[in-house]
Design an enzyme around this catalytic site. Structure first.
Site, PDB file in Angstrom:
ATOM      1  N   GLU A  22       0.873   2.165   2.644  1.00 54.47           N
ATOM      2  CA  GLU A  22       2.005   2.249   1.714  1.00 54.47           C
ATOM      3  C   GLU A  22       1.767   3.391   0.732  1.00 54.47           C
ATOM      4  O   GLU A  22       0.634   3.654   0.320  1.00 54.47           O
ATOM      5  CB  GLU A  22       2.185   0.919   0.977  1.00 54.47           C
ATOM      6  CG  GLU A  22       2.676  -0.172   1.916  1.00 54.47           C
ATOM      7  CD  GLU A  22       2.978  -1.488   1.227  1.00 54.47           C
ATOM      8  OE1 GLU A  22       3.720  -2.284   1.810  1.00 54.47           O
ATOM      9  OE2 GLU A  22       2.480  -1.738   0.124  1.00 54.47           O
ATOM     10  N   CYS A  35       2.042   8.470  -5.493  1.00 53.06           N
ATOM     11  CA  CYS A  35       0.884   7.576  -5.556  1.00 53.06           C
ATOM     12  C   CYS A  35       0.416   7.367  -4.110  1.00 53.06           C
ATOM     13  O   CYS A  35       1.145   6.848  -3.274  1.00 53.06           O
ATOM     14  CB  CYS A  35       1.277   6.259  -6.214  1.00 53.06           C
ATOM     15  SG  CYS A  35      -0.085   5.105  -6.287  1.00 53.06           S
ATOM     16  N   CYS A  42      -8.358  -2.592   1.322  1.00 62.14           N
ATOM     17  CA  CYS A  42      -9.387  -2.099   0.381  1.00 62.14           C
ATOM     18  C   CYS A  42     -10.669  -2.880   0.584  1.00 62.14           C
ATOM     19  O   CYS A  42     -10.649  -4.076   0.860  1.00 62.14           O
ATOM     20  CB  CYS A  42      -8.918  -2.251  -1.062  1.00 62.14           C
ATOM     21  SG  CYS A  42     -10.066  -1.483  -2.238  1.00 62.14           S
ATOM     22  N   CYS A  46     -11.010  -6.727  -6.333  1.00 62.77           N
ATOM     23  CA  CYS A  46     -10.425  -6.979  -7.658  1.00 62.77           C
ATOM     24  C   CYS A  46      -9.483  -8.181  -7.523  1.00 62.77           C
ATOM     25  O   CYS A  46      -8.561  -8.153  -6.703  1.00 62.77           O
ATOM     26  CB  CYS A  46      -9.645  -5.757  -8.146  1.00 62.77           C
ATOM     27  SG  CYS A  46     -10.639  -4.257  -8.144  1.00 62.77           S
ATOM     28  N   CYS A  49      -5.515  -7.924  -7.695  1.00 58.13           N
ATOM     29  CA  CYS A  49      -4.839  -6.892  -6.910  1.00 58.13           C
ATOM     30  C   CYS A  49      -4.449  -7.406  -5.528  1.00 58.13           C
ATOM     31  O   CYS A  49      -5.278  -7.975  -4.813  1.00 58.13           O
ATOM     32  CB  CYS A  49      -5.777  -5.685  -6.780  1.00 58.13           C
ATOM     33  SG  CYS A  49      -5.176  -4.454  -5.618  1.00 58.13           S
ATOM     34  N   CYS A 267       1.571  -0.864  -9.663  1.00 60.38           N
ATOM     35  CA  CYS A 267       0.114  -0.905  -9.564  1.00 60.38           C
ATOM     36  C   CYS A 267      -0.371  -2.293  -9.179  1.00 60.38           C
ATOM     37  O   CYS A 267       0.012  -3.279  -9.801  1.00 60.38           O
ATOM     38  CB  CYS A 267      -0.507  -0.559 -10.909  1.00 60.38           C
ATOM     39  SG  CYS A 267      -0.495   1.163 -11.218  1.00 60.38           S
TER      40      CYS A 267
HETATM   41  S1  SF4 Z   1      -7.435  -2.424  -7.660  1.00 59.94           S
HETATM   42 FE1  SF4 Z   1      -7.023  -3.063  -5.529  1.00 59.94          FE
HETATM   43  S2  SF4 Z   1      -6.913  -1.162  -4.351  1.00 59.94           S
HETATM   44 FE2  SF4 Z   1      -7.898  -0.665  -6.315  1.00 59.94          FE
HETATM   45  S3  SF4 Z   1     -10.137  -0.913  -5.933  1.00 59.94           S
HETATM   46 FE3  SF4 Z   1      -9.430  -2.907  -6.690  1.00 59.94          FE
HETATM   47  S4  SF4 Z   1      -8.928  -4.081  -4.815  1.00 59.94           S
HETATM   48 FE4  SF4 Z   1      -9.041  -1.908  -4.233  1.00 59.94          FE
END
Ligand code: SF4
Length: 275
Positions: A22, A35, A42, A46, A49, A267
């Site tokens: 994306e 972006c 990933c 986090c 996220c 975000c």
């Molecule tokens: S915010 Fe999301 S995309 Fe960015 S490093 Fe953390 S888990 Fe990965």
């Protein structure tokens, strides 16, 4: 492609192996910012996220990253009658865990035979991997650096970004000092304030102490819900308190409203929901 009511465009791009990345194109009055994703999913975790839930499926190669940017440059010309003005590596993935391909793609983006963009218009945003931040400084990169900090207290940061137990704030701070020493580029700290997580005075004071170690500024980001009730954006008075106290301590602070929330393009919301 989905179009937000605020004009933001979100693209889902099917790759040769069927995986989907994306990317998001964000128009403002004077700029059009792309972006860009560096991985499908990933590797990091986090907890706030949506991309983290996908896990890392694979790294994008340099051409896939470059093509992503070229496609958005075309979109920018088509819909907003101007070329891309800025690029942020803030989409899916941790760019420093796909460093070689990200750098090759940036070389093409900045090459006169590529998009000929100034590296000063490119920002790489990382969750903060000290060894790789030092490597970037050694490699004399010319783009800007942003760090998703979200807390300057080790115990709090580990709760919201569990991988941070391997990358203590002390090491992060040293790597950023090294970055500044060799690049002379100020660092931007990306920071979301969540209710009950990092909205206390001790959180603000820890952030001030952290910022005073390195030439830096703070970008407070509006939180975008990912359907997890444990993460709720702090109220306006907590945000105002952060801004006041940071400013009184001579730290430049901005507050960024999120774009594209209605299409899950903001975000932390990229999670291939369009599949
Ligand atoms: S915010 Fe999301 S995309 Fe960015 S490093 Fe953390 S888990 Fe990965």
């Amino acid at each position: 492609m989905q179009r937000s009511k605020d004009g933001t465009l979100k693209n889902a791009v099917r790759l040769h192996d069927g995986l989907i990345l994306e990317s998001v194109l964000i128009p403002t009055k004077n700029r059009t910012t792309a972006c860009v994703s560096s991985q499908v999913g990933c590797s990091l975790d986090c907890v706030f996220c949506a991309t983290a839930a996908l896990k890392r499926m694979r790294n994008l190669n340099a051409d896939e990253i470059y093509d992503q940017v070229v496609a958005m440059d075309k979109q920018s010309k088509l819909y907003f009658k101007r070329s891309l003005s800025n690029i942020v590596f803030m989409g899916m993935g941790e760019p420093l865990l796909n460093y070689k391909n990200v750098l090759l793609a940036i070389d093409k983006i900045t090459d006169p035979d590529g998009l000929a963009m100034s590296p000063r218009r490119i920002t790489l945003s990382t969750s903060g991997i000290p060894k790789m931040i030092k490597k970037m400084a050694d490699d004399k990169v010319k783009f800007d650096l942003a760090v998703s900090l979200h807390s300057a207290r080790q115990e709090v940061r580990e709760k919201i970004m569990p991988f941070a137990n391997k990358f203590p704030l002390n090491d992060l701070s040293k790597s950023l000092a090294y970055w500044y020493q060799y690049t002379k580029k100020q660092i931007t700290f990306e920071y979301v304030i969540w209710e009950g997580i990092n909205d206390k005075k001790e959180d603000i004071h820890a952030l001030i102490k952290f910022c005073h170690q390195i030439p830096s500024k703070v970008n407070l980001i509006q939180y975008n819900s990912i359907d997890d009730p444990s993460f709720k954006q702090a109220n306006n008075s907590a945000i105002a308190l952060y801004m006041n106290v940071l400013e009184k301590n001579n730290i430049t602070v901005t507050f960024r409203r999120s774009r594209g929330k209605d299409i899950d393009a903001a975000c932390g919301q990229l999670a291939n929901k369009t599949q």
